[in-house]
Design a protein around this motif. Structure first.
Motif, short mmCIF file in Angstrom:
data_model
loop_
_atom_site.label_atom_id
_atom_site.label_comp_id
_atom_site.label_asym_id
_atom_site.label_seq_id
_atom_site.Cartn_x
_atom_site.Cartn_y
_atom_site.Cartn_z
N ILE A 143 131.37 12.47 104.76
CA ILE A 143 130.71 13.45 105.65
C ILE A 143 129.35 13.89 105.10
O ILE A 143 128.47 14.29 105.85
N ALA A 144 129.17 13.77 103.81
CA ALA A 144 127.91 14.25 103.19
C ALA A 144 126.88 13.13 103.01
O ALA A 144 125.84 13.35 102.40
N TYR A 145 127.17 11.96 103.56
CA TYR A 145 126.27 10.82 103.37
C TYR A 145 124.86 11.11 103.93
O TYR A 145 123.85 10.91 103.26
N GLY A 146 124.81 11.60 105.16
CA GLY A 146 123.52 11.92 105.78
C GLY A 146 122.78 12.99 104.98
O GLY A 146 121.57 12.91 104.78
N GLN A 147 123.53 13.98 104.52
CA GLN A 147 122.93 15.06 103.73
C GLN A 147 122.34 14.51 102.43
O GLN A 147 121.23 14.87 102.03
N PHE A 148 123.09 13.61 101.79
CA PHE A 148 122.58 13.02 100.55
C PHE A 148 121.27 12.29 100.82
O PHE A 148 120.31 12.41 100.04
N CYS A 149 121.24 11.52 101.90
CA CYS A 149 120.03 10.74 102.19
C CYS A 149 118.84 11.66 102.48
O CYS A 149 117.72 11.37 102.08
N GLN A 150 119.10 12.77 103.17
CA GLN A 150 118.00 13.69 103.51
C GLN A 150 117.52 14.48 102.29
O GLN A 150 116.34 14.76 102.15
N GLN A 151 118.45 14.86 101.44
CA GLN A 151 118.07 15.76 100.34
C GLN A 151 117.66 15.01 99.07
O GLN A 151 116.98 15.58 98.23
N PHE A 152 118.11 13.77 98.95
CA PHE A 152 117.76 13.02 97.73
C PHE A 152 116.99 11.72 98.03
O PHE A 152 115.88 11.54 97.55
N TYR A 153 117.65 10.84 98.79
CA TYR A 153 117.09 9.49 98.91
C TYR A 153 115.74 9.48 99.62
O TYR A 153 114.80 8.85 99.14
N ALA A 154 115.64 10.18 100.75
CA ALA A 154 114.38 10.16 101.51
C ALA A 154 113.22 10.73 100.69
O ALA A 154 112.17 10.07 100.58
N PRO A 155 113.35 11.92 100.09
CA PRO A 155 112.19 12.40 99.29
C PRO A 155 111.87 11.50 98.11
O PRO A 155 110.70 11.35 97.74
N LEU A 156 112.89 10.89 97.52
CA LEU A 156 112.62 10.01 96.38
C LEU A 156 111.88 8.75 96.82
O LEU A 156 110.92 8.32 96.17
N VAL A 157 112.31 8.17 97.94
CA VAL A 157 111.64 6.96 98.42
C VAL A 157 110.20 7.29 98.82
O VAL A 157 109.27 6.52 98.54
N LEU A 158 110.00 8.44 99.44
CA LEU A 158 108.63 8.84 99.80
C LEU A 158 107.77 9.03 98.56
O LEU A 158 106.63 8.59 98.51
N ALA A 159 108.33 9.68 97.55
CA ALA A 159 107.58 9.92 96.31
C ALA A 159 107.30 8.61 95.58
O ALA A 159 106.30 8.48 94.88
N ALA A 160 108.18 7.64 95.76
CA ALA A 160 107.99 6.35 95.09
C ALA A 160 107.05 5.44 95.88
O ALA A 160 106.30 4.66 95.29
N SER A 161 107.06 5.55 97.19
CA SER A 161 106.31 4.60 98.01
C SER A 161 104.98 5.14 98.50
O SER A 161 104.10 4.36 98.86
N VAL A 162 104.86 6.46 98.58
CA VAL A 162 103.63 7.03 99.16
C VAL A 162 102.88 7.86 98.12
O VAL A 162 101.78 7.50 97.70
N SER A 238 118.12 4.05 91.07
CA SER A 238 117.81 3.75 89.65
C SER A 238 116.51 2.97 89.53
O SER A 238 115.79 3.11 88.54
N GLY A 239 116.23 2.14 90.52
CA GLY A 239 115.03 1.29 90.44
C GLY A 239 113.76 1.99 90.91
O GLY A 239 112.68 1.40 90.84
N LEU A 240 113.86 3.21 91.39
CA LEU A 240 112.67 3.88 91.92
C LEU A 240 111.80 4.45 90.81
O LEU A 240 112.31 4.98 89.82
N LYS A 241 110.51 4.37 91.01
CA LYS A 241 109.52 4.89 90.07
C LYS A 241 108.49 5.64 90.89
O LYS A 241 108.09 5.16 91.96
N ALA A 242 108.07 6.79 90.42
CA ALA A 242 107.11 7.59 91.20
C ALA A 242 105.81 6.81 91.42
O ALA A 242 105.34 6.12 90.52
N ALA A 243 105.27 6.94 92.63
CA ALA A 243 104.01 6.25 92.94
C ALA A 243 102.91 6.74 92.00
O ALA A 243 102.75 7.93 91.78
N GLY A 244 102.17 5.82 91.44
CA GLY A 244 101.06 6.16 90.54
C GLY A 244 101.49 6.47 89.12
O GLY A 244 100.74 7.05 88.35
N ASP A 245 102.72 6.09 88.78
CA ASP A 245 103.22 6.36 87.43
C ASP A 245 102.74 5.26 86.48
O ASP A 245 103.37 4.22 86.34
N GLU A 246 101.58 5.49 85.90
CA GLU A 246 101.03 4.47 85.00
C GLU A 246 100.81 5.06 83.61
O GLU A 246 100.65 6.26 83.46
N LYS A 247 100.75 4.18 82.66
CA LYS A 247 100.61 4.62 81.28
C LYS A 247 99.33 5.43 81.06
O LYS A 247 99.31 6.41 80.34
#
Lengths: 455, 75
Positions: A143-162, A238-247
């Motif tokens: 039941i919490a699958y959609g909530q997980f995607c909205q509260q964790f996965y979506a912001p993480l993917v946006l932060a990693a891709s945009v 696990s494979g996500l990395k923040a966009a612009g994360d460079e040394k």
């Protein structure tokens, strides 16, 4: 007579509620929830999760046929997901998925997956909602699958891709980032990733008006399928990395320093002496940058919240604290010019920064010129705001002659005739009494320790 | 023996998208979220089982006498 005060954010879940009593946060579990609570405690899941540091431990204070009152380990400072840097949100997401996997193994399931249920305790993400577990019913979807995607996965993917700053989008909606919004913002390159396609794009499509037929009964989803979904999300995150994360980004932070060794040593000594005098239990460091001075208090086992507007500074502090196993440093993204507001139902569901204070000691080091010159905030206003946040204040005054202020004024008109040491002291004297002052060698800057009047 | 149970569960997941009573929880989920889980769960569970088999075969072929089935099941 009970002095129980219900926590305002604790109203959604009929399983019980959280309240404050005798200065302690406690949770009352309702009768209907007790079978699930008993299973959590009896199945070995509670022991497993607390051993792994994934669930806050608690002690039972009262137990009856129709209720149980528990007292969890106390969280020194509540933070909100939109104040976390990328790696904090990522670690919180992975912790939530691990909890779900272990719950499934023990015949239970997470009935909610709110990012607000995760707090950083001893430097690690931990689930604080003991009433988040329910006995697993064979075939029921998560039941919490959609909530997980909205509260964790979506912001993480946006932060990693945009852009790494898009984690802050969670501030717009306490439910998280709407999946159709995430899908609209994501570039095509991100959307063709199978996990993104599945958990964000397809789910957004099917959840939109005209998507799936909500009048039909829900489909069966077996336990193996739920385990596979959690594992897939865990692998994807696990494979996500923040966009612009460079040394190179990190190199700048650790090598740029405007102070001489002598000034740094003097500043360190002054802060150490303030820590001795104020003996704080909670320190807020506003404009912490890389957290050099936050670490002084954290090293003394003082709960220290290191705040900075720059998500990369916070990212750096968090990663370093995680590597070092620091138990008392909580880095947060916070803009002193626009601190976290109260949001949610009745504007009391998620507390503002001020409502989570005051702190015993606030550091405002090399910050005031950013507020007064860059932010055009008059000194009396700054003093009034600090008086709401601090019982003691360590503040560094950066005068107009300072190189940093001069550089700020280079491209703009100096409209700050009242910005000087005298005006600064007069403004702060309305709220604070001066305890100690010290010049910073090799500069015109000064450090002050102040105590809130009547505090 | 590895994953006989898992196979059964997978087949059950693939074939038994029968209906259930509505979930009794306070969250307000969408039907779309449930359908994604049904589809994704089936596909991913299949992948999970194939992965487990692959590891099992790899260990059997490359390391005869290596890790037993029980140990692999625990992974």
């Amino acid at each position: 007579m009970s002095n129980e005060t219900r926590i305002k954010s604790s109203f959604r879940d009929p399983s019980g509620y959280v309240f404050r009593e005798d200065g302690r946060v406690r949770r009352r579990l309702a009768s209907a929830y007790l079978p699930h609570y008993r299973k959590l405690m009896g199945s070995g899941l509670y022991v497993k999760l607390t051993e792994k540091g994934l669930l806050v431990s608690h002690k039972e204070l009262e137990s009856g046929d129709s209720f149980v009152v528990i007292e969890p380990e106390q969280v020194p400072f509540i933070s909100h997901p939109y104040e976390w840097c990328f790696s904090m949100l990522k670690d919180a997401a992975l912790a939530t998925l691990r909890v779900q996997e272990l719950a499934l193994e023990h015949g239970m399931v997470l009935k909610d997956a709110s990012a607000y249920n995760i707090q950083f305790l001893h430097g690690k993400p931990v689930l604080i909602d003991t009433a988040s577990f329910e006995t697993y019913v064979e075939g029921e979807p998560w039941i919490a699958y959609g909530q997980f995607c909205q509260q964790f996965y979506a912001p993480l993917v946006l932060a990693a891709s945009v852009d790494a700053r898009l984690g802050r989008l969670c501030l717009l909606d306490t439910a998280g980032v709407a999946l159709d919004l995430a899908a609209a913002l994501l570039p095509l390159k991100a959307k063709v990733n199978p996990a993104v396609l599945l958990h964000i794009v397809t789910q957004a499509k099917l959840s939109s008006p005209g998507g799936a037929d909500g009048r039909k009964a829900p489909p069966r989803v077996d336990k193996l399928a739920l385990t596979a979904i959690a594992a897939n999300l865990r692998e994807a995150i696990s494979g996500l990395k923040a966009a612009g994360d460079e040394k190179s980004r990190w190199a700048d932070y650790y090598t740029t320093c405007t102070y001489s060794d002598e000034a740094t040593a003097a500043k360190t000594a002054f802060i150490e002496s303030c820590l001795d005098r104020a003996a704080p239990a909670l320190v807020l460091d506003l404009g912490a940058n890389t957290g050099r001075f936050s670490k002084l208090s954290a090293a003394r086992a003082i709960e220290t919240v290191a705040m900075d507007i720059d998500c990369w500074c916070v990212e750096g502090m968090y990663r370093q604290a995680r590597e070092e196993g620091s138990r008392h440093l909580l880095p947060l993204v916070q803009d002193a010019m626009n601190p976290s507001p109260a949001i949610g139902w009745a504007l009391s569901e998620r507390e503002s920064l001020f409502e989570r204070g005051p702190a015993d000691l606030v550091f405002a080091l090399a910050l005031i010129h950013h507020l007064a010159i860059a932010g055009n905030v008059p000194l009396p206003e700054i003093a009034a705001v600090f008086a709401r946040l601090a019982r003691h204040l360590v503040i560094e005054f950066v005068p107009k002659g300072d190189e940093q202020v001069q550089s700020m004024l280079r491209l703009r008109k100096d409209i700050f005739p009242a910005y000087d040491s005298e005006a600064f002291l007069a403004a702060f004297a309305r709220h604070f009494e001066l305890v100690e002052r010290a010049p910073l060698p090799g500069s015109e800057r000064e450090l002050f320790l102040m105590r809130l009047k009547g505090g | 023996m590895i994953s006989r149970v898992s196979w059964c569960l997978f087949l059950a997941a693939a074939l038994s998208h029968l209906t259930l009573a509505p979930a009794q929880a306070y969250l307000d989920p969408s039907m779309g979220s449930f359908i994604v889980q049904a589809i994704a769960g089936t596909l991913l569970a299949g992948g999970l089982i194939l992965k487990r088999y692959w590891h099992w075969f790899k260990h059997k072929l490359l390391r005869p006498g290596g890790k037993g089935d029980q140990e692999l099941d625990e992974q």
